[in-house]
Design a protein around this motif. Sequence first.
Motif, PDB file in Angstrom:
ATOM      1  N   VAL A 252       0.851  -1.213   0.087  1.00 31.89           N
ATOM      2  CA  VAL A 252       0.114  -0.012  -0.131  1.00 31.89           C
ATOM      3  C   VAL A 252       0.871   1.238  -0.041  1.00 31.89           C
ATOM      4  O   VAL A 252       1.703   1.370   0.855  1.00 31.89           O
ATOM      5  CB  VAL A 252      -0.984  -0.104   1.272  1.00 31.89           C
TER       6      VAL A 252
ATOM      7  N   GLU B  81      -0.803  -2.465  -4.669  1.00 35.63           N
ATOM      8  CA  GLU B  81      -2.078  -2.833  -4.788  1.00 35.63           C
ATOM      9  C   GLU B  81      -3.224  -1.934  -4.636  1.00 35.63           C
ATOM     10  O   GLU B  81      -4.126  -1.761  -5.246  1.00 35.63           O
ATOM     11  CB  GLU B  81      -2.599  -4.248  -4.007  1.00 35.63           C
ATOM     12  N   VAL B  82      -2.905  -0.875  -3.948  1.00 40.99           N
ATOM     13  CA  VAL B  82      -3.790   0.248  -3.298  1.00 40.99           C
ATOM     14  C   VAL B  82      -3.107   1.402  -3.134  1.00 40.99           C
ATOM     15  O   VAL B  82      -2.116   1.066  -2.370  1.00 40.99           O
ATOM     16  CB  VAL B  82      -4.827   0.018  -2.140  1.00 40.99           C
TER      17      VAL B  82
ATOM     18  N   PRO C 121      -5.500   1.100  -8.067  1.00 43.98           N
ATOM     19  CA  PRO C 121      -7.042   1.546  -7.298  1.00 43.98           C
ATOM     20  C   PRO C 121      -6.496   2.578  -6.181  1.00 43.98           C
ATOM     21  O   PRO C 121      -5.406   2.352  -5.421  1.00 43.98           O
ATOM     22  CB  PRO C 121      -7.207   0.387  -6.728  1.00 43.98           C
ATOM     23  N   LEU C 122      -7.234   3.633  -5.955  1.00 42.60           N
ATOM     24  CA  LEU C 122      -7.162   4.603  -4.841  1.00 42.60           C
ATOM     25  C   LEU C 122      -8.110   4.676  -4.075  1.00 42.60           C
ATOM     26  O   LEU C 122      -9.407   4.587  -4.522  1.00 42.60           O
ATOM     27  CB  LEU C 122      -6.559   5.936  -5.364  1.00 42.60           C
ATOM     28  N   ILE C 123      -7.681   5.113  -2.784  1.00 44.52           N
ATOM     29  CA  ILE C 123      -8.925   5.563  -1.760  1.00 44.52           C
ATOM     30  C   ILE C 123      -8.303   7.056  -1.462  1.00 44.52           C
ATOM     31  O   ILE C 123      -7.127   7.358  -1.109  1.00 44.52           O
ATOM     32  CB  ILE C 123      -8.833   4.729  -0.542  1.00 44.52           C
TER      33      ILE C 123
ATOM     34  N   ILE D 281     -12.047   4.054  -5.047  1.00 42.93           N
ATOM     35  CA  ILE D 281     -12.700   3.065  -4.485  1.00 42.93           C
ATOM     36  C   ILE D 281     -13.829   3.715  -3.430  1.00 42.93           C
ATOM     37  O   ILE D 281     -15.012   3.030  -3.416  1.00 42.93           O
ATOM     38  CB  ILE D 281     -12.048   2.232  -3.650  1.00 42.93           C
TER      39      ILE D 281
ATOM     40  N   ALA E 201      -8.703  -0.201   2.746  1.00 42.85           N
ATOM     41  CA  ALA E 201      -7.581  -0.550   1.671  1.00 42.85           C
ATOM     42  C   ALA E 201      -7.343  -2.174   1.917  1.00 42.85           C
ATOM     43  O   ALA E 201      -7.211  -2.995   0.991  1.00 42.85           O
ATOM     44  CB  ALA E 201      -6.191   0.074   1.881  1.00 42.85           C
TER      45      ALA E 201
ATOM     46  N   TYR F 249     -10.320  -4.244   0.662  1.00 44.50           N
ATOM     47  CA  TYR F 249     -10.398  -4.112  -0.823  1.00 44.50           C
ATOM     48  C   TYR F 249      -9.274  -5.251  -1.156  1.00 44.50           C
ATOM     49  O   TYR F 249      -9.577  -6.107  -2.042  1.00 44.50           O
ATOM     50  CB  TYR F 249      -9.779  -2.782  -1.199  1.00 44.50           C
ATOM     51  N   ILE F 250      -8.102  -5.199  -0.577  1.00 42.92           N
ATOM     52  CA  ILE F 250      -6.916  -6.164  -1.004  1.00 42.92           C
ATOM     53  C   ILE F 250      -7.612  -7.641  -0.811  1.00 42.92           C
ATOM     54  O   ILE F 250      -7.518  -8.602  -1.609  1.00 42.92           O
ATOM     55  CB  ILE F 250      -5.759  -5.956  -0.190  1.00 42.92           C
TER      56      ILE F 250
END
Length: 149
Positions: free
Chosen positions: A4, A70-71, A96-98, A122, A140, A143-144
Amino acid sequence: MSQVLVLNGPNLNLLGTREPEKYGSLRLSDIEKTLAEEAADLGVSISFFQSNSEGALVDRVQEAGLSGCEVAIVNPAGYSHTSVPLRDAFLGVSLPLIEVHVSNIYAREPFRHHSYFSDIAIGTLAGFGPAGYSMALTAAYAYIQNNAG
Ligand code: CA2
Protein backbone atom coordinates in the motif's frame (compact mmCIF):
# COMPACT_ATOMS: atom_id res chain seq x y z
CA MET A 1 3.08 -9.20 1.11
CA SER A 2 0.48 -6.71 -0.12
CA GLN A 3 1.80 -3.24 -0.83
CA VAL A 4 0.00 0.00 0.00
CA LEU A 5 1.28 3.48 -0.88
CA VAL A 6 0.25 6.56 1.12
CA LEU A 7 0.59 9.63 -1.05
CA ASN A 8 0.22 13.20 0.19
CA GLY A 9 0.10 16.29 -1.98
CA PRO A 10 1.21 19.90 -1.63
CA ASN A 11 1.49 21.63 1.73
CA LEU A 12 0.57 18.55 3.75
CA ASN A 13 4.17 18.59 5.00
CA LEU A 14 2.88 21.54 7.09
CA LEU A 15 0.29 19.42 8.94
CA GLY A 16 0.41 20.03 12.67
CA THR A 17 2.49 23.18 12.33
CA ARG A 18 -0.10 25.68 10.97
CA GLU A 19 -3.92 26.07 10.90
CA PRO A 20 -4.65 23.40 13.56
CA GLU A 21 -8.32 24.49 13.63
CA LYS A 22 -8.67 23.24 10.02
CA TYR A 23 -6.22 20.35 9.86
CA GLY A 24 -5.59 19.26 13.46
CA SER A 25 -2.40 19.24 15.49
CA LEU A 26 -0.84 15.95 14.38
CA ARG A 27 2.18 16.18 12.09
CA LEU A 28 2.40 14.11 8.93
CA SER A 29 5.22 12.12 10.55
CA ASP A 30 2.85 11.25 13.47
CA ILE A 31 0.19 10.05 11.04
CA GLU A 32 2.74 7.98 9.11
CA LYS A 33 4.06 6.41 12.32
CA THR A 34 0.54 5.34 13.34
CA LEU A 35 -0.15 3.95 9.85
CA ALA A 36 3.14 2.02 9.87
CA GLU A 37 2.14 0.36 13.17
CA GLU A 38 -1.35 -0.44 11.89
CA ALA A 39 0.03 -1.84 8.62
CA ALA A 40 2.46 -4.06 10.56
CA ASP A 41 -0.46 -5.44 12.59
CA LEU A 42 -2.34 -6.17 9.36
CA GLY A 43 0.70 -7.75 7.69
CA VAL A 44 0.73 -5.16 4.91
CA SER A 45 3.81 -3.47 3.46
CA ILE A 46 3.31 0.31 3.50
CA SER A 47 5.30 3.17 1.99
CA PHE A 48 4.91 6.92 2.22
CA PHE A 49 5.49 9.78 -0.19
CA GLN A 50 4.72 13.49 0.11
CA SER A 51 5.54 16.09 -2.50
CA ASN A 52 4.68 19.68 -3.29
CA SER A 53 5.34 18.95 -6.95
CA GLU A 54 2.73 17.58 -9.35
CA GLY A 55 5.32 15.84 -11.57
CA ALA A 56 6.92 14.07 -8.61
CA LEU A 57 3.50 12.77 -7.53
CA VAL A 58 2.77 11.56 -11.08
CA ASP A 59 6.16 9.79 -11.20
CA ARG A 60 5.51 8.08 -7.85
CA VAL A 61 2.05 6.88 -8.91
CA GLN A 62 3.46 5.41 -12.13
CA GLU A 63 6.27 3.70 -10.21
CA ALA A 64 3.80 2.25 -7.67
CA GLY A 65 1.41 1.02 -10.33
CA LEU A 66 4.20 -0.63 -12.33
CA SER A 67 5.83 -2.27 -9.30
CA GLY A 68 2.88 -4.20 -7.91
CA CYS A 69 1.42 -1.78 -5.37
CA GLU A 70 -2.18 -2.89 -4.85
CA VAL A 71 -3.85 0.23 -3.44
CA ALA A 72 -2.89 3.85 -2.90
CA ILE A 73 -4.28 5.98 -0.09
CA VAL A 74 -4.16 9.50 -1.47
CA ASN A 75 -4.71 13.00 -0.18
CA PRO A 76 -4.10 15.02 -3.33
CA ALA A 77 -4.56 18.24 -1.29
CA GLY A 78 -4.97 21.26 -3.61
CA TYR A 79 -4.40 19.03 -6.64
CA SER A 80 -7.73 17.36 -5.81
CA HIS A 81 -9.44 20.28 -7.43
CA THR A 82 -7.11 20.87 -10.38
CA SER A 83 -4.99 17.92 -11.47
CA VAL A 84 -5.98 16.05 -14.60
CA PRO A 85 -2.36 14.75 -14.93
CA LEU A 86 -2.42 13.10 -11.49
CA ARG A 87 -5.85 11.60 -12.20
CA ASP A 88 -4.53 10.30 -15.54
CA ALA A 89 -1.54 8.69 -13.78
CA PHE A 90 -3.84 6.52 -11.62
CA LEU A 91 -5.90 5.53 -14.63
CA GLY A 92 -2.79 5.03 -16.77
CA VAL A 93 -1.26 2.38 -14.50
CA SER A 94 -4.63 1.06 -13.22
CA LEU A 95 -3.71 1.77 -9.59
CA PRO A 96 -6.81 1.62 -7.34
CA LEU A 97 -7.03 4.52 -4.89
CA ILE A 98 -8.79 5.57 -1.73
CA GLU A 99 -9.12 9.35 -1.42
CA VAL A 100 -8.66 11.04 1.97
CA HIS A 101 -9.26 14.62 3.03
CA VAL A 102 -8.54 15.74 6.57
CA SER A 103 -11.22 18.43 6.38
CA ASN A 104 -14.78 18.11 5.09
CA ILE A 105 -14.28 19.59 1.63
CA TYR A 106 -18.07 19.72 1.11
CA ALA A 107 -18.47 22.09 4.07
CA ARG A 108 -15.85 24.49 2.70
CA GLU A 109 -15.57 26.83 -0.29
CA PRO A 110 -17.45 25.73 -3.45
CA PHE A 111 -14.19 25.28 -5.43
CA ARG A 112 -13.28 22.44 -3.02
CA HIS A 113 -16.52 20.55 -3.64
CA HIS A 114 -15.27 18.94 -6.85
CA SER A 115 -12.40 16.46 -6.83
CA TYR A 116 -10.85 14.92 -9.92
CA PHE A 117 -10.32 11.72 -7.90
CA SER A 118 -13.67 10.93 -6.27
CA ASP A 119 -15.27 9.29 -9.31
CA ILE A 120 -12.25 7.03 -9.91
CA ALA A 121 -11.70 6.20 -6.22
CA ILE A 122 -12.80 3.03 -4.44
CA GLY A 123 -14.19 5.53 -1.93
CA THR A 124 -13.53 8.88 -0.31
CA LEU A 125 -13.13 9.84 3.37
CA ALA A 126 -13.47 13.53 4.16
CA GLY A 127 -13.82 15.38 7.45
CA PHE A 128 -12.56 12.78 9.91
CA GLY A 129 -9.27 14.54 10.57
CA PRO A 130 -6.07 12.48 10.60
CA ALA A 131 -8.13 9.42 11.64
CA GLY A 132 -9.35 9.33 8.04
CA TYR A 133 -5.99 7.85 7.01
CA SER A 134 -6.41 4.91 9.43
CA MET A 135 -9.97 4.40 8.20
CA ALA A 136 -8.62 4.35 4.66
CA LEU A 137 -6.03 1.71 5.62
CA THR A 138 -8.83 -0.48 7.02
CA ALA A 139 -10.72 0.02 3.75
CA ALA A 140 -7.58 -0.73 1.70
CA TYR A 141 -7.04 -3.96 3.63
CA ALA A 142 -10.65 -5.03 3.02
CA TYR A 143 -10.27 -4.18 -0.67
CA ILE A 144 -7.09 -6.29 -0.92
CA GLN A 145 -8.75 -9.22 0.85
CA ASN A 146 -11.76 -9.07 -1.47
CA ASN A 147 -9.70 -8.68 -4.63
CA ALA A 148 -6.84 -11.10 -3.94
CA GLY A 149 -5.47 -12.86 -6.98
O1 CA2 B 1 -8.75 18.53 3.81
C1 CA2 B 1 -7.81 18.12 3.15
O2 CA2 B 1 -7.13 17.14 3.47
C2 CA2 B 1 -7.39 18.89 1.89
O3 CA2 B 1 -6.97 17.94 0.91
C3 CA2 B 1 -6.24 19.79 2.32
C4 CA2 B 1 -5.76 20.72 1.21
C5 CA2 B 1 -6.93 21.48 0.59
O4 CA2 B 1 -6.48 22.23 -0.54
C6 CA2 B 1 -8.04 20.54 0.13
O5 CA2 B 1 -9.10 21.33 -0.37
C7 CA2 B 1 -8.53 19.69 1.30
C8 CA2 B 1 -4.75 21.74 1.77
C9 CA2 B 1 -3.56 21.12 2.37
C10 CA2 B 1 -2.80 22.19 3.10
O6 CA2 B 1 -2.32 21.64 4.30
C11 CA2 B 1 -1.92 22.49 5.26
C12 CA2 B 1 -1.72 21.94 6.51
C13 CA2 B 1 -1.35 22.74 7.55
C14 CA2 B 1 -1.15 24.09 7.34
C15 CA2 B 1 -1.33 24.63 6.09
C16 CA2 B 1 -1.71 23.84 5.05
